[in-house]
Scaffold this active site. Structure first.
Site, short mmCIF file in Angstrom:
data_model
loop_
_atom_site.label_atom_id
_atom_site.label_comp_id
_atom_site.label_asym_id
_atom_site.label_seq_id
_atom_site.Cartn_x
_atom_site.Cartn_y
_atom_site.Cartn_z
CB THR A 16 9.20 -2.57 3.25
OG1 THR A 16 10.48 -1.93 3.33
CG2 THR A 16 8.99 -3.09 1.83
CE LYS A 19 13.23 -2.02 1.18
NZ LYS A 19 12.89 -1.97 2.60
CE LYS A 60 6.90 -6.70 5.21
NZ LYS A 60 7.58 -5.39 5.14
#
Lengths: 300, 300
Positions: free
Chosen positions: B109, B184, B252
């Site tokens: 990701t 995502k 993150k």
């Protein structure tokens, strides 16, 4: 009367025969209870009367004839007016008109504080009050698959369970008076966040130039999955903002949630944000749409 | 080489054999692909080597031997270091070492902008880059039931589908380079809100003196229902904050989401709030716990 409510023996009064109340009363009737109804607009009760329910001219007449009174109306102010009337619980009110031993079950999503006030006043009059809000929406009401969250004395909750089970598949007693409303607040808190997430995910998808329906295919089945994504997100994509559950009622629920959280000294920043956005949505004239109309705020 | 990847014919290089990458590589091996692995810590690859995978001494050796390279590492900075190396794509990098025609599939990701940069550099070298992050967690990885979101050229996405289908049940192509990462982000936006809702609902339940497990029983099956409530809320109640998915990685992801939303000119206030709370959680030392450790903020 005392003890457990039974089909064929007990009379249940229904006040509020809207999108939730009407099918709920229908299931109670179908389960074999005698049902008496009163509604502000009589035509809303036509289907129930044809199915065998009786009509009461006033809420107090209904209360006097019933072993259990179910109220499911719009706002806490409506609940308060029914239970206490203009004279704080006199003859013109449910509390004044119900026979001793009657169960008074408020299934409106209302405030825990009001539920406690009603329970105290009921107890002082030999009545048995319960708060029993529901989740599952109009579909759950139609299919008798509601989840019912009960607050009040445990023995009373047990006694009305046959009645509640006619309307729902999950019936859980959460504690004393107001605890059903507290559990319902938990439900609305989770729903509010879920809707926020669905709207922002869809808005991001559109902003990034993705096909929103394909994004739902990717994210709906995994760890982002939710009832909201599965059931309401497709309606958003179809531009169908019909309720479902009214924005104006959800704003009421979120106001209750914030007031109660403040009373309890709890910080709920996500719920505060959702409430702010839903107030904006209501002010912009979307009160009569479904909760997924929150997406409108992300279209600007 | 060109065309579709096939078991028995194609060699797949795997970089990153952590909690996600190791079972994913195992499924690719089981599907009949030749697999070459490299990992920063070689002992993480022991199981794969015993199952028949080969070892590469360096990422570049791996790239030179593979028809497709899969990277699934921690952070965008790790991805950038692998693809571009110290010299911006020279011999020490995947982009410099891969043979023409090789598929470079980043399943980390990571940021859409970085995915686009990689795709441009790859294209200039006759390589085929795809971004293909996943959702479904460690369990989805173990059970080969991931949802895989693919960005890149459509023909390339089609060609690697046999490889991706060895790891996942839902494989959706969302558009050009970076679009897998965009999808995502939608997923993480929805998850963040869901977690916020679950934590606030549970915190409210406790604050109101309710039995949290009974509240989950009431609200989990209805319109508040979500994967988070069903799978992570019970872990919260059990005091089990093991990952699952690390807080440090989710922070993150949320940073990427906010940076990308800003770039696109999108307002995502719910995601901003969630990101703020998760930054607080990380700063308080909970980075190595699972995302549901957000509940700690509500215990104070």
């Amino acid at each position: 009367m005392s003890g457990t409510l039974s089909p064929g023996e007990s009379t249940v009064g229904f006040i509020g025969t809207g999108v939730m109340g009407a099918p709920m009363a229908g299931h109670v009737l179908a389960a074999g209870f005698d049902v008496v109804v009163w509604a502000r607009s009589a035509e809303k009760a036509t289907g129930l009367l044809e199915a065998g329910a009786q009509w009461a001219e006033t809420p107090t007449e209904l209360a006097a004839r019933a072993d259990a009174v179910v109220t499911i109306v719009g706002y806490p102010a409506d609940v308060e007016a029914l239970y206490f009337g203009d004279d704080g619980g006199g003859d013109g009110s449910l509390l004044g008109a119900a026979r001793p031993g009657t169960y008074l079950i408020d299934m409106t999503t209302s405030s825990p504080a009001l539920a406690r006030r009603i329970a105290e006043a009921a107890s002082a009059r030999g009545l048995r009050a319960l708060d029993a809000p529901v989740t599952g929406g109009d579909r759950g009401a139609r299919e008798a698959r509601l989840s019912i969250m009960v607050g009040g004395e445990e023995a009373d909750a047990h006694a009305v369970e046959p009645l509640l089970r006619a309307m729902g598949t999950t019936v859980v007693h959460h504690g004393g008076p107001g605890c059903g409303q507290h559990a319902k607040i938990c439900n609305q808190i989770a729903i509010a966040a879920s809707m926020l997430g669905a709207c922002e995910a869809l808005a991001y998808a559109r902003g990034a130039g993705l096909d929103q329906a394909r994004v739902l295919e990717s994210i709906g089945a995994g760890s982002a999955g939710s009832w909201t994504l599965a059931n309401l997100a497709p309606r958003i994509l179809a531009g169908d903002f019909a309720p479902g559950f009214f924005v104006k009622h959800f704003v009421k629920d979120l106001r209750i949630a914030l007031a109660s959280a403040e009373e309890l000294g709890l910080e709920v920043p996500g719920t505060q944000l959702a409430a702010r956005l839903y107030e904006t949505l209501l002010a912009a004239g979307h009160g009569e749409e479904g909760t997924h109309a929150l997406y409108h705020l992300y279209e600007r």
